[in-house]
Design a protein around this motif. Sequence first.
Motif, PDB file in Angstrom:
ATOM      1  N   ALA A 134       0.812  -1.229   0.000  1.00  0.00           N
ATOM      2  CA  ALA A 134       0.000   0.000   0.000  1.00  0.00           C
ATOM      3  C   ALA A 134       0.842   1.275   0.000  1.00  0.00           C
ATOM      4  N   VAL A 135       2.134   1.137   0.223  1.00  0.00           N
ATOM      5  CA  VAL A 135       3.013   2.305   0.342  1.00  0.00           C
ATOM      6  C   VAL A 135       3.953   2.364  -0.855  1.00  0.00           C
ATOM      7  N   GLY A 136       3.825   3.418  -1.627  1.00  0.00           N
ATOM      8  CA  GLY A 136       4.705   3.611  -2.771  1.00  0.00           C
ATOM      9  C   GLY A 136       5.945   4.417  -2.411  1.00  0.00           C
ATOM     10  N   VAL A 137       6.865   4.490  -3.327  1.00  0.00           N
ATOM     11  CA  VAL A 137       8.110   5.219  -3.108  1.00  0.00           C
ATOM     12  C   VAL A 137       7.837   6.708  -2.896  1.00  0.00           C
ATOM     13  N   ASP A 138       6.891   7.275  -3.631  1.00  0.00           N
ATOM     14  CA  ASP A 138       6.574   8.698  -3.455  1.00  0.00           C
ATOM     15  C   ASP A 138       6.130   8.985  -2.032  1.00  0.00           C
ATOM     16  N   ARG A 139       5.226   8.178  -1.543  1.00  0.00           N
ATOM     17  CA  ARG A 139       4.721   8.389  -0.179  1.00  0.00           C
ATOM     18  C   ARG A 139       5.814   8.169   0.856  1.00  0.00           C
ATOM     19  N   LEU A 140       6.633   7.171   0.638  1.00  0.00           N
ATOM     20  CA  LEU A 140       7.737   6.884   1.551  1.00  0.00           C
ATOM     21  C   LEU A 140       8.707   8.060   1.605  1.00  0.00           C
ATOM     22  N   ALA A 141       9.061   8.597   0.443  1.00  0.00           N
ATOM     23  CA  ALA A 141       9.977   9.739   0.393  1.00  0.00           C
ATOM     24  C   ALA A 141       9.349  10.956   1.083  1.00  0.00           C
ATOM     25  N   GLN A 142       8.078  11.176   0.841  1.00  0.00           N
ATOM     26  CA  GLN A 142       7.400  12.318   1.459  1.00  0.00           C
ATOM     27  C   GLN A 142       7.377  12.178   2.979  1.00  0.00           C
ATOM     28  N   GLU A 143       7.029  11.011   3.461  1.00  0.00           N
ATOM     29  CA  GLU A 143       6.976  10.766   4.906  1.00  0.00           C
ATOM     30  C   GLU A 143       8.355  10.916   5.549  1.00  0.00           C
ATOM     31  N   ALA A 144       9.396  10.518   4.830  1.00  0.00           N
ATOM     32  CA  ALA A 144      10.767  10.595   5.350  1.00  0.00           C
ATOM     33  C   ALA A 144      11.391  11.972   5.167  1.00  0.00           C
ATOM     34  N   GLU A 145      10.689  12.829   4.422  1.00  0.00           N
ATOM     35  CA  GLU A 145      11.191  14.177   4.110  1.00  0.00           C
ATOM     36  C   GLU A 145      12.528  14.109   3.375  1.00  0.00           C
ATOM     37  N   VAL A 146      12.538  13.244   2.338  1.00  0.00           N
ATOM     38  CA  VAL A 146      13.697  13.138   1.451  1.00  0.00           C
ATOM     39  C   VAL A 146      13.180  13.143   0.018  1.00  0.00           C
ATOM     40  N   SER A 147      14.052  13.455  -0.889  1.00  0.00           N
ATOM     41  CA  SER A 147      13.670  13.372  -2.302  1.00  0.00           C
ATOM     42  C   SER A 147      13.740  11.914  -2.751  1.00  0.00           C
ATOM     43  N   LYS A 148      13.046  11.605  -3.816  1.00  0.00           N
ATOM     44  CA  LYS A 148      13.146  10.250  -4.360  1.00  0.00           C
ATOM     45  C   LYS A 148      14.582   9.958  -4.777  1.00  0.00           C
ATOM     46  N   ARG A 149      15.228  10.964  -5.282  1.00  0.00           N
ATOM     47  CA  ARG A 149      16.634  10.797  -5.692  1.00  0.00           C
ATOM     48  C   ARG A 149      17.485  10.380  -4.494  1.00  0.00           C
ATOM     49  N   SER A 150      17.271  11.043  -3.375  1.00  0.00           N
ATOM     50  CA  SER A 150      18.014  10.699  -2.169  1.00  0.00           C
ATOM     51  C   SER A 150      17.697   9.276  -1.720  1.00  0.00           C
ATOM     52  N   LEU A 151      16.441   8.895  -1.795  1.00  0.00           N
ATOM     53  CA  LEU A 151      16.042   7.540  -1.416  1.00  0.00           C
ATOM     54  C   LEU A 151      16.787   6.515  -2.270  1.00  0.00           C
ATOM     55  N   TYR A 152      16.826   6.775  -3.595  1.00  0.00           N
ATOM     56  CA  TYR A 152      17.498   5.837  -4.496  1.00  0.00           C
ATOM     57  C   TYR A 152      19.023   5.875  -4.357  1.00  0.00           C
TER      58      TYR A 152
END
Length: 192
Positions: free
Chosen positions: A31-49
Amino acid sequence: MTSTVTPVKPKPRDRVLAAAARLFMRDGVNAVGVDRLAQEAEVSKRSLYQHFDGKDGVVAAMLEAYGPQVVAGYFAPDDEGTPRERVLHVFDALHSAAEADDFFGCPFVNVATELRDREHPAAIVARHYKEELTAYFERQATAAGAHDPHTLAVQLTLLFDGASASAAMRGGTPEAARLAVAALFDAATARR
């Protein structure tokens, strides 16, 4: 003169892992996508990757990071109480944990079941922690002189998983789970 200490914001990787633990346990992995995960963590998707090779990597790393805390919360030290008391402690700790509003069952079983792929990196991590639980039970069974410590340990793990699932649905664990554990342990360690 007083100085004010500004709290240090956790590093991006740590924020992603903390967000993953909250979201995946509460809402489920799928139920949790990468966009939501990045938003919740207050990081960019780029940073996550930059820190993880995708969502699968985040799930596995989250279990690796939080697994020791989860497991340690259930185990009594091997030198505290009798082996029977240490086994019952695991189920008492489960009961206490399950009374919390944010208890959603065993995170390892939840993730592995939801992923439905035994070879997924997170499923492998989850299996490792379930094996730690079984090994703990086996140490206690051996110390108590069980006739077949491994079988008893597997049975106790199955009872734990069932009690955990019941607790996720109902809150707390039924007294019947503790009684079943005690009866099983006593039968397996009785002198013949």
